[in-house]
Design a protein around this motif. Structure first.
Motif, PDB file in Angstrom:
ATOM      1  N   GLY A 162       0.794  -1.312   0.021  1.00 22.20           N
ATOM      2  CA  GLY A 162      -0.370  -0.068  -0.001  1.00 22.20           C
ATOM      3  C   GLY A 162       0.781   1.498  -0.206  1.00 22.20           C
ATOM      4  N   PHE A 163       2.004   0.944  -0.603  1.00 24.46           N
ATOM      5  CA  PHE A 163       2.888   2.142  -0.423  1.00 24.46           C
ATOM      6  C   PHE A 163       2.960   3.619  -2.082  1.00 24.46           C
ATOM      7  N   VAL A 164       2.113   3.222  -2.918  1.00 26.33           N
ATOM      8  CA  VAL A 164       1.520   3.922  -4.204  1.00 26.33           C
ATOM      9  C   VAL A 164       1.458   5.024  -3.821  1.00 26.33           C
ATOM     10  N   GLU A 165       0.748   5.779  -3.216  1.00 22.86           N
ATOM     11  CA  GLU A 165       1.024   6.934  -3.256  1.00 22.86           C
ATOM     12  C   GLU A 165       2.018   7.767  -1.826  1.00 22.86           C
ATOM     13  N   THR A 166       2.101   6.608  -1.402  1.00 19.97           N
ATOM     14  CA  THR A 166       3.931   7.585  -0.747  1.00 19.97           C
ATOM     15  C   THR A 166       4.795   7.654  -1.557  1.00 19.97           C
ATOM     16  N   ILE A 167       5.153   6.958  -2.523  1.00 14.35           N
ATOM     17  CA  ILE A 167       6.248   6.421  -3.469  1.00 14.35           C
ATOM     18  C   ILE A 167       6.456   7.795  -4.110  1.00 14.35           C
ATOM     19  N   ASN A 168       4.623   7.713  -5.067  1.00 15.71           N
ATOM     20  CA  ASN A 168       3.984   8.953  -6.264  1.00 15.71           C
ATOM     21  C   ASN A 168       5.047  10.256  -5.421  1.00 15.71           C
ATOM     22  N   ARG A 169       5.109  10.312  -4.521  1.00 15.22           N
ATOM     23  CA  ARG A 169       5.263  11.978  -3.687  1.00 15.22           C
ATOM     24  C   ARG A 169       6.026  11.913  -3.313  1.00 15.22           C
ATOM     25  N   ILE A 170       7.158  10.672  -2.778  1.00 16.24           N
ATOM     26  CA  ILE A 170       8.483  11.008  -3.208  1.00 16.24           C
ATOM     27  C   ILE A 170       9.207  11.245  -4.447  1.00 16.24           C
ATOM     28  N   ILE A 171       8.761  10.196  -5.330  1.00 13.71           N
ATOM     29  CA  ILE A 171       8.909  10.456  -6.918  1.00 13.71           C
ATOM     30  C   ILE A 171       8.788  12.009  -7.582  1.00 13.71           C
ATOM     31  N   ALA A 172       8.131  12.780  -6.875  1.00 12.55           N
ATOM     32  CA  ALA A 172       7.699  14.360  -7.223  1.00 12.55           C
ATOM     33  C   ALA A 172       8.831  14.786  -6.774  1.00 12.55           C
ATOM     34  N   GLU A 173       8.878  14.241  -6.076  1.00 14.07           N
ATOM     35  CA  GLU A 173       9.965  15.364  -4.942  1.00 14.07           C
ATOM     36  C   GLU A 173      11.886  15.224  -5.785  1.00 14.07           C
ATOM     37  N   ALA A 174      11.537  13.859  -6.393  1.00 15.36           N
ATOM     38  CA  ALA A 174      13.189  13.882  -6.844  1.00 15.36           C
ATOM     39  C   ALA A 174      12.797  13.847  -8.135  1.00 15.36           C
ATOM     40  N   ARG A 175      12.308  14.244  -9.160  1.00 15.97           N
ATOM     41  CA  ARG A 175      11.559  15.177 -10.250  1.00 15.97           C
ATOM     42  C   ARG A 175      12.719  15.355 -11.312  1.00 15.97           C
ATOM     43  N   TRP A 176      14.033  15.653 -10.596  1.00 16.98           N
ATOM     44  CA  TRP A 176      15.776  16.012 -11.029  1.00 16.98           C
ATOM     45  C   TRP A 176      16.177  15.090 -11.211  1.00 16.98           C
ATOM     46  N   ARG A 177      15.609  13.838 -10.988  1.00  8.12           N
ATOM     47  CA  ARG A 177      17.171  12.658 -11.535  1.00  8.12           C
ATOM     48  C   ARG A 177      16.642  12.108 -13.287  1.00  8.12           C
ATOM     49  N   LYS A 178      18.705  11.760 -12.484  1.00  8.90           N
ATOM     50  CA  LYS A 178      19.014  11.228 -14.428  1.00  8.90           C
ATOM     51  C   LYS A 178      18.558   9.536 -14.328  1.00  8.90           C
ATOM     52  N   GLN A 179      17.981   9.198 -13.092  1.00  2.00           N
ATOM     53  CA  GLN A 179      17.718   7.537 -13.744  1.00  2.00           C
ATOM     54  C   GLN A 179      16.904   6.636 -12.984  1.00  2.00           C
ATOM     55  N   THR A 180      15.871   6.157 -12.953  1.00  2.00           N
ATOM     56  CA  THR A 180      15.509   4.973 -12.082  1.00  2.00           C
ATOM     57  C   THR A 180      15.610   4.226 -13.023  1.00  2.00           C
ATOM     58  N   MET A 181      15.599   3.015 -11.760  1.00  2.00           N
ATOM     59  CA  MET A 181      15.872   1.482 -11.664  1.00  2.00           C
ATOM     60  C   MET A 181      13.976   1.539 -11.094  1.00  2.00           C
ATOM     61  N   LEU A 182      13.888   0.024 -11.113  1.00  2.00           N
ATOM     62  CA  LEU A 182      12.900  -0.846 -10.544  1.00  2.00           C
ATOM     63  C   LEU A 182      12.829  -1.679 -10.794  1.00  2.00           C
ATOM     64  N   PHE A 183      13.231  -2.740  -9.299  1.00  6.13           N
ATOM     65  CA  PHE A 183      13.564  -3.784  -9.585  1.00  6.13           C
ATOM     66  C   PHE A 183      12.384  -5.090  -8.187  1.00  6.13           C
ATOM     67  N   SER A 184      11.627  -6.184  -9.099  1.00  7.69           N
ATOM     68  CA  SER A 184      10.938  -6.524  -8.576  1.00  7.69           C
ATOM     69  C   SER A 184      11.026  -8.322  -9.116  1.00  7.69           C
ATOM     70  N   ALA A 185      10.460  -8.984  -8.018  1.00 13.44           N
ATOM     71  CA  ALA A 185      11.574 -10.355  -8.078  1.00 13.44           C
ATOM     72  C   ALA A 185      10.263 -10.932  -8.319  1.00 13.44           C
ATOM     73  N   THR A 186       8.319 -10.598  -9.412  1.00 11.31           N
ATOM     74  CA  THR A 186       8.337 -10.846  -9.966  1.00 11.31           C
ATOM     75  C   THR A 186       7.069  -9.746 -10.565  1.00 11.31           C
ATOM     76  N   LEU A 187       6.810  -9.903 -12.043  1.00 12.73           N
ATOM     77  CA  LEU A 187       6.287  -9.206 -12.442  1.00 12.73           C
ATOM     78  C   LEU A 187       5.021  -8.938 -13.050  1.00 12.73           C
ATOM     79  N   GLU A 188       4.012 -10.184 -12.310  1.00 11.79           N
ATOM     80  CA  GLU A 188       2.641 -10.494 -12.394  1.00 11.79           C
ATOM     81  C   GLU A 188       1.946 -10.356 -11.674  1.00 11.79           C
ATOM     82  N   GLY A 189       0.548  -9.789 -11.230  1.00 10.77           N
ATOM     83  CA  GLY A 189      -0.510  -9.691 -10.598  1.00 10.77           C
ATOM     84  C   GLY A 189       0.036  -8.749  -9.924  1.00 10.77           C
ATOM     85  N   SER A 190       0.896  -7.845  -9.509  1.00 10.96           N
ATOM     86  CA  SER A 190       1.369  -6.634  -8.694  1.00 10.96           C
ATOM     87  C   SER A 190       0.490  -4.909  -9.096  1.00 10.96           C
TER      88      SER A 190
END
Length: 414
Positions: A162-190
């Protein structure tokens, strides 16, 4: 070998210190792309070297472009749990031990004052849980404008928590970033892919196919149980088996964790326990007791499914079945790590059979049924009703069917 990636010699020294001999499949995929500054969407099973896959390129970036003035962190790694954040920090410090890169950890469950050093002195990499970091951002104690690289580790778990809203707010604060990496154990059903589309720019999609040596060989089976009491008897019997060297037992509720801990001690099976609302020092102590073999059993809620990183866990036992198939995979991923063999055993009541069917469909394989002779279940396995799929017809097919029915009615009238 790691030399092929043009890593700094100080990082090669850290890799040797960490005991890594050659890159794993996820590291081979991620390092070249990440070191070119590309956004990354990566999927890999737990225990296949995912952490080093993002730590090494961000550390290389910091060495290639040294800081010109003191300030807030340039790299931010978001983790779903305190335990994972601390373990990521440990590996980061090990890999960067021959450099001047400074790492800090910000998590909940500890006194606000304990983060003062990270917030007031120059730190290069911060590994944080989303909730506590957002507290500091809102109180203007942390400035995300200097973030150059953002890493979301185990993103599927963060979304599930349930961290979606929290993460989105942090991402907005870091909007000047040059690179983003997203890691996940699975890409299904989430919902990870949909989420990734909103935050990544032209990402490279990398899915590791671990070698047999890297890949966990996990033997999985289930024991049918007539009741909760029967499950407890099965659990005690299993944990007393000689081959169970180090085990994690999963339950769905804090109350069940506490109940099982008491039961196991009464049966002379010493254990540690771990659940969500424990103070950080008690959580750390529980994990240390398992790591140092003071006990060989940990009873936990799903808070430990992602945060517990111990390579020599031989058994995972599901006392309660998880509600989702992907959480089942995360749980059993605590064993069979780093090429070791592991065992995952599920204790299943009749009402769990629908979940078992989902898990078997998800994995494309049937879980073996086993019986402990002296604890043989009295009830037979419940059959899960299969719903008939509704047939979707096109407009033309509907018209043809209506015409056929009308024709039959006309014949009857004659």
């Amino acid at each position: 070998m790691f030399e092929q990636f043009d890593l700094d010699q100080d990082l090669i020294g850290g890799i040797s210190k960490a005991g890594f001999k050659k890159p794993t499949s996820i590291q081979q995929l991620v390092l070249p792309e990440a070191m070119e500054g590309k956004d990354v969407l990566a999927s890999a099973p737990t225990g296949t070297g995912k952490t080093a896959a993002f730590i090494l390129p961000v550390a290389q970036h910091l060495l290639d472009y040294p800081r010109t003035k003191p300030g807030f962190p340039r790299v931010l790694v978001l983790s779903p749990t305190r335990e994972l954040a601390l373990q990521t920090s440990e590996q980061c410090e090990l890999l960067t031990s021959h450099t001047n890169i400074k790492t800090g950890v910000i998590t909940g469950g500890v006194n606000f004052g304990s983060h003062k050093d990270i917030l007031t002195t120059t730190t290069d990499i911060v590994i944080a849980t989303p909730g506590r970091l957002l507290d500091y951002i809102e109180n203007e104690q942390f400035d995300a404008r200097d973030i150059e690289i953002l890493v979301l580790d185990e993103a599927d778990r963060m979304l599930d928590m349930g961290f979606v809203e929290t993460i989105n707010r942090i991402i907005a604060e870091a909007r000047w970033r040059k690179q983003t990496m997203l890691f996940s154990a699975t890409l299904e059903g989430s919902g990870v892919i949909k989420f990734a589309k909103d935050i990544l720019k032209e990402p490279v999609y990398l899915e590791a196919n671990p070698s047999r040596k890297e890949k966990a060989k996990i033997h999985q089976w289930i024991h049918l149980a007539d009741s909760s009491e029967h499950k407890t008897q099965l659990l005690v019997n299993i944990l007393k088996q000689e081959e169970v060297e180090k085990a994690v037992v999963f339950a769905n509720k804090r109350e069940t964790v506490q109940y099982l801990s008491g039961k196991l001690y009464a049966e002379e099976v010493p254990c540690a326990w771990l659940e969500g609302k424990m103070p950080q020092d008690k959580r750390n102590n529980a994990v240390d007791r398992l790591k140092t073999a003071k006990v060989n059993v940990m009873v936990a809620t799903d808070v430990a499914a992602r945060g517990l990183d111990i390579d020599d866990i031989t058994h995972v036992i599901n006392f309660d079945m998880p509600r989702k198939a992907d959480i089942y995979l995360h749980r059993i991923g605590r064993t069979g790590r780093a090429g070791n063999k592991g065992t995952a055993i599920s204790l299943v009541e009749a009402h769990d059979m629908a979940v078992i069917s989902k898990i078997e469909r998800y994995m494309g394989d049937r879980l073996q049924r086993r019986v402990i002779e002296e604890l043989r279940p009295k009830n037979k396995e419940a059959k899960v009703p299969v719903k008939k799929a509704k047939i979707k017809r096109t407009t033309a097919q509907k018209k043809a069917k209506a015409k056929k029915i009308a024709g039959k009615k006309a014949k009857k009238k004659k």
